[in-house]
Design a protein around this motif. Structure first.
Motif, PDB file in Angstrom:
ATOM      1  N   ASN A 296     -32.621   2.109  72.314  1.00 37.78           N
ATOM      2  CA  ASN A 296     -33.710   2.665  73.229  1.00 37.78           C
ATOM      3  C   ASN A 296     -34.923   3.166  72.268  1.00 37.78           C
ATOM      4  N   LEU A 297     -34.533   3.664  71.346  1.00 40.94           N
ATOM      5  CA  LEU A 297     -35.188   4.301  70.166  1.00 40.94           C
ATOM      6  C   LEU A 297     -36.327   3.292  69.730  1.00 40.94           C
ATOM      7  N   ASP A 298     -35.915   2.013  69.403  1.00 37.35           N
ATOM      8  CA  ASP A 298     -36.596   0.955  68.845  1.00 37.35           C
ATOM      9  C   ASP A 298     -37.767   0.423  69.622  1.00 37.35           C
ATOM     10  N   LEU A 299     -37.395   0.688  71.265  1.00 36.79           N
ATOM     11  CA  LEU A 299     -38.176   0.226  72.098  1.00 36.79           C
ATOM     12  C   LEU A 299     -39.389   1.305  72.739  1.00 36.79           C
ATOM     13  N   ALA A 300     -39.003   2.489  72.179  1.00 36.91           N
ATOM     14  CA  ALA A 300     -39.706   3.599  72.735  1.00 36.91           C
ATOM     15  C   ALA A 300     -40.941   3.878  71.644  1.00 36.91           C
ATOM     16  N   GLY A 301     -41.832   4.609  72.160  1.00 38.69           N
ATOM     17  CA  GLY A 301     -43.202   4.860  71.368  1.00 38.69           C
ATOM     18  C   GLY A 301     -44.057   3.785  71.205  1.00 38.69           C
TER      19      GLY A 301
ATOM     20  N   ARG B  68     -53.417   0.060  68.481  1.00 38.05           N
ATOM     21  CA  ARG B  68     -52.042   0.930  68.610  1.00 38.05           C
ATOM     22  C   ARG B  68     -51.814   0.953  70.278  1.00 38.05           C
ATOM     23  N   MET B  69     -50.392   0.558  70.608  1.00 34.25           N
ATOM     24  CA  MET B  69     -50.192   0.568  71.806  1.00 34.25           C
ATOM     25  C   MET B  69     -48.489   0.671  71.849  1.00 34.25           C
ATOM     26  N   PRO B  70     -48.158   0.934  73.141  1.00 33.08           N
ATOM     27  CA  PRO B  70     -46.734   0.820  73.510  1.00 33.08           C
ATOM     28  C   PRO B  70     -46.033  -0.338  73.042  1.00 33.08           C
TER      29      PRO B  70
ATOM     30  N   LEU C 107     -39.423   0.263  80.713  1.00 33.05           N
ATOM     31  CA  LEU C 107     -39.232  -0.954  81.552  1.00 33.05           C
ATOM     32  C   LEU C 107     -38.638  -2.062  80.620  1.00 33.05           C
ATOM     33  N   ILE C 108     -39.017  -2.129  79.479  1.00 37.01           N
ATOM     34  CA  ILE C 108     -38.312  -3.048  78.537  1.00 37.01           C
ATOM     35  C   ILE C 108     -37.074  -2.628  77.874  1.00 37.01           C
ATOM     36  N   THR C 109     -36.089  -3.278  77.796  1.00 40.64           N
ATOM     37  CA  THR C 109     -34.714  -2.808  77.713  1.00 40.64           C
ATOM     38  C   THR C 109     -34.316  -3.899  76.582  1.00 40.64           C
TER      39      THR C 109
END
Length: 168
Positions: free
Chosen positions: A107-112, A126-128, A3-5
């Motif tokens: 996108n990788l910076d915003l994942a995980g 710890r959270m998304p 959802l966050i871009t």
């Protein structure tokens, strides 16, 4: 589904910078004493709340992007900058770095997930990453709302704060 871009982050860092320019102008109309006067806000004064926001942006970016650790705690953050002029300079610099950071995201910076330790060292969370970023931008808006209320109560023409009214 993410959802966050990058576009969201770029828009929110632009919004944050626009708001901070207006807040500085309003604080300058109060003078140093007026900006530092205790107005009953959660962080006391308008300047104290603005300092907390600057510190919080830096602590989150320390966690998210390896920025230097701003040290301190939420409580001590209110004294980060001694004057409106110093705050304005530091805020302008930090807002520029935030906008550069957002422009480089992928996108990788915003994942995980993100893991961090509280500033007092007592707990690890710890959270998304998307939730952390949503918190960071919401935190900015929340405390700017407090600043807006204190400026209005002090008789200042408070900044225009609606996102939909931000100049393009």
């Amino acid at each position: 589904m993410q959802l966050i871009t990058k576009d969201y982050c770029m828009e929110m860092t632009r919004y944050n910078a626009w708001q901070n320019v207006q807040i500085q102008a309003a604080m300058q109309t109060l003078g140093e004493e007026g900006a530092a006067a205790d107005r009953g806000g959660f962080f006391g004064s308008i300047l104290g709340t603005a300092n907390h926001l600057l510190w919080a942006d830096r602590i989150w970016m320390h966690r998210l992007a390896d920025w230097p650790d701003p040290k301190g705690t939420p409580k001590s953050s209110t004294t980060l900058c001694p004057t409106v002029a110093v705050w304005g300079s530091e805020r302008f610099h930090t807002d520029g770095l935030l906008r550069e950071w957002a422009g480089r995201l992928n996108n990788l910076d915003l994942a995980g997930e993100l893991e961090w330790t509280s500033t007092d060292g007592t707990r690890t969370s710890r959270m998304p990453r998307g939730r952390v970023l949503t918190h960071m931008f919401n935190h900015q808006t929340h405390h700017r709302g407090q600043i807006h209320a204190m400026l209005t109560a002090a008789g200042c023409a408070a900044p225009v704060s609606d996102l939909i009214l931000m100049p393009r």
